[in-house]
Design a protein around this motif. Structure first.
Motif, PDB file in Angstrom:
ATOM      1  N   HIS A 102       2.047   1.528   2.003  1.00 33.60           N
ATOM      2  CA  HIS A 102       1.539   1.110   3.318  1.00 33.60           C
ATOM      3  C   HIS A 102       2.508   1.561   4.417  1.00 33.60           C
ATOM      4  O   HIS A 102       2.096   1.913   5.523  1.00 33.60           O
ATOM      5  CB  HIS A 102       1.362  -0.402   3.390  1.00 33.60           C
ATOM      6  CG  HIS A 102       0.057  -0.875   2.823  1.00 33.60           C
ATOM      7  ND1 HIS A 102      -1.159  -0.364   3.221  1.00 33.60           N
ATOM      8  CD2 HIS A 102      -0.231  -1.828   1.894  1.00 33.60           C
ATOM      9  CE1 HIS A 102      -2.137  -0.968   2.554  1.00 33.60           C
ATOM     10  NE2 HIS A 102      -1.601  -1.858   1.737  1.00 33.60           N
ATOM     11  N   HIS A 115       2.446   0.211  -4.226  1.00 32.69           N
ATOM     12  CA  HIS A 115       1.321   0.005  -3.306  1.00 32.69           C
ATOM     13  C   HIS A 115       1.836  -0.441  -1.939  1.00 32.69           C
ATOM     14  O   HIS A 115       1.471   0.127  -0.902  1.00 32.69           O
ATOM     15  CB  HIS A 115       0.372  -1.047  -3.887  1.00 32.69           C
ATOM     16  CG  HIS A 115      -0.734  -1.470  -2.966  1.00 32.69           C
ATOM     17  ND1 HIS A 115      -2.055  -1.129  -3.186  1.00 32.69           N
ATOM     18  CD2 HIS A 115      -0.732  -2.197  -1.826  1.00 32.69           C
ATOM     19  CE1 HIS A 115      -2.800  -1.620  -2.211  1.00 32.69           C
ATOM     20  NE2 HIS A 115      -2.019  -2.283  -1.373  1.00 32.69           N
ATOM     21  N   GLU A 174      -6.036   1.200   2.070  1.00 28.60           N
ATOM     22  CA  GLU A 174      -5.830   0.440   0.831  1.00 28.60           C
ATOM     23  C   GLU A 174      -5.820   1.357  -0.389  1.00 28.60           C
ATOM     24  O   GLU A 174      -5.005   1.218  -1.304  1.00 28.60           O
ATOM     25  CB  GLU A 174      -6.950  -0.600   0.665  1.00 28.60           C
ATOM     26  CG  GLU A 174      -6.596  -1.963   1.194  1.00 28.60           C
ATOM     27  CD  GLU A 174      -5.295  -2.476   0.590  1.00 28.60           C
ATOM     28  OE1 GLU A 174      -5.184  -2.522  -0.643  1.00 28.60           O
ATOM     29  OE2 GLU A 174      -4.383  -2.810   1.344  1.00 28.60           O
TER      30      GLU A 174
HETATM   31 ZN    ZN Z   1      -2.612  -3.131   0.426  1.00 26.18          ZN
END
Ligand code: ZN
Length: 363
Positions: free
Chosen positions: A185, A181, A205
């Protein structure tokens, strides 16, 4: 406030909390409802996250990611370095494991090293991407950051992991999808640069959850049916009533706890949360695109990275995707990329999935 207004005031709105895995409202709930020890850890983490926001701005002024590797005929080459902050807040800390070195006795060092490697391999093998920036960026991570620090984040040039408070949260290297995750980004920052606000922020997100989950599925060789679709499984200690931070399969069901509260994620536009907290609920409304991805993956079957993941990856790299994209704009590009890469069956599956979460992608 519109993203463009915010941008005019502050420059591009990017992960103001250093792209940390825990949303600030979750930490605030612990600060409100937890016992003294839990409160202290949550407040210390919130305070540090605030400081990081300022230092991150400085970092960006000083220049982007530091070291890029060579990318030649040999293809993508991993170059990982894991550092130990020795419970201080000094980055990066001392080198404890470099690329190719054998595993030692520190489980956090090993999990960070392996997680960086798994993410690098996933993007290289599934999408022919050479590291986070597609230009061989060296992957650096610091473990044992701060004291009882309840978070993990990507600061624009490296990963940072806290040990957790060992009361509500375990060490933050424990979940492979959390590492995936955070590094995603970096990929999103390099490609679409989706602003970290409102729907564009929730898409930012969601993309991190999507590819974070796919990194885990890829390592486990799981099909869409076999995958757990959880983000941050293992992060909670046994004390917490919950299985993970988020569920892409069933948003809103990941936890329900006296201290942490209830998983606030909607799975449909009818539950879209309008709030000024968490940059317009970026960690909350991401449940909607997360669930759309899950529905596509299950409808198409097999390994989710092969079709659903490819469609989302193509959309992330699509030059038509604006930094301020809405769910609907993103969904329309998904439909077009599905048809372009695969065909009518996949296009229809993508349209149906977005429709099921309340986003009209065909109009
Ligand atoms: Zn995040």
């Amino acid at each position: 406030m519109a993203a463009s207004t915010l941008e005019a005031m502050h420059g591009p709105v990017r992960c103001p909390h250093g792209c940390s895995i825990l949303p600030p409202d979750l930490l605030r709930r612990i600060a409100r409802n937890g016992n003294r020890r839990q409160r202290e850890a949550a407040l210390d983490t919130l305070g540090l996250d605030h400081t990081l926001r300022a230092s991150r701005a400085t970092l960006e002024l000083l220049g982007g990611p530091a070291r890029r590797g060579l990318f030649g005929l040999a293809g993508a080459i991993k170059q990982r370095t894991v550092y130990d902050a020795d419970h201080t807040e000094t980055l990066p800390g001392r080198v404890v494991r470099s690329e190719g070195a054998a595993a030692g006795g520190d489980v956090e060092v090993n999990e960070a090293y392996d997680g960086l490697g798994a993410t690098f391999d996933f993007f290289a093998q599934a999408y022919d991407r050479n590291s986070i920036d597609d230009a061989g960026l060296h992957l650096d991570a610091t473990v044992h950051y701060g004291q009882r620090y309840d978070n993990a984040f990507w600061n624009g040039r490296q990963m940072v992991f806290g040990d957790g408070d060992d009361d509500l949260f375990n060490r933050f290297t424990i979940s492979l999808d959390v590492i995936g995750h955070e590094l995603t980004h970096g990929v999103t920052g390099d490609e679409a640069q989706l602003v970290y606000l409102g729907q564009a922020g929730a898409l930012n997100e969601s993309l991190s959850d999507v590819f974070g989950s796919l990194v885990k599925q890829y390592v486990r060789r799981q099909t869409a049916e076999q995958a757990d679709w959880l983000i941050g499984e293992g992060l909670f200690t046994a004390k917490v009533h919950g299985v993970a931070l988020r569920s892409m399969k069933a948003p809103g069901s990941a936890f329900d706890d006296p201290v942490l509260g209830r998983d606030p994620q909607p799975a449909n536009m009818s539950g879209y949360v309008r709030t000024s907290a968490d940059n317009g609920g970026v960690h909350t409304n991401s449940g909607i695109p997360n669930h759309a991805f899950y529905l596509v993956a299950v409808a198409l079957g097999g390994y989710a990275w092969e079709k659903a993941g490819r469609i989302w990856y193509d959309t992330l790299r699509d030059r038509r995707l604006k930094p301020t994209a809405t769910f609907r704009q993103f969904a329309r590009l998904c439909v077009q990329n599905a048809e372009h890469a695969f065909g009518a069956h996949e296009r229809d599956a993508v349209t149906a999935a977005w429709s099921e979460v309340g986003v009209a992608a065909d109009a």
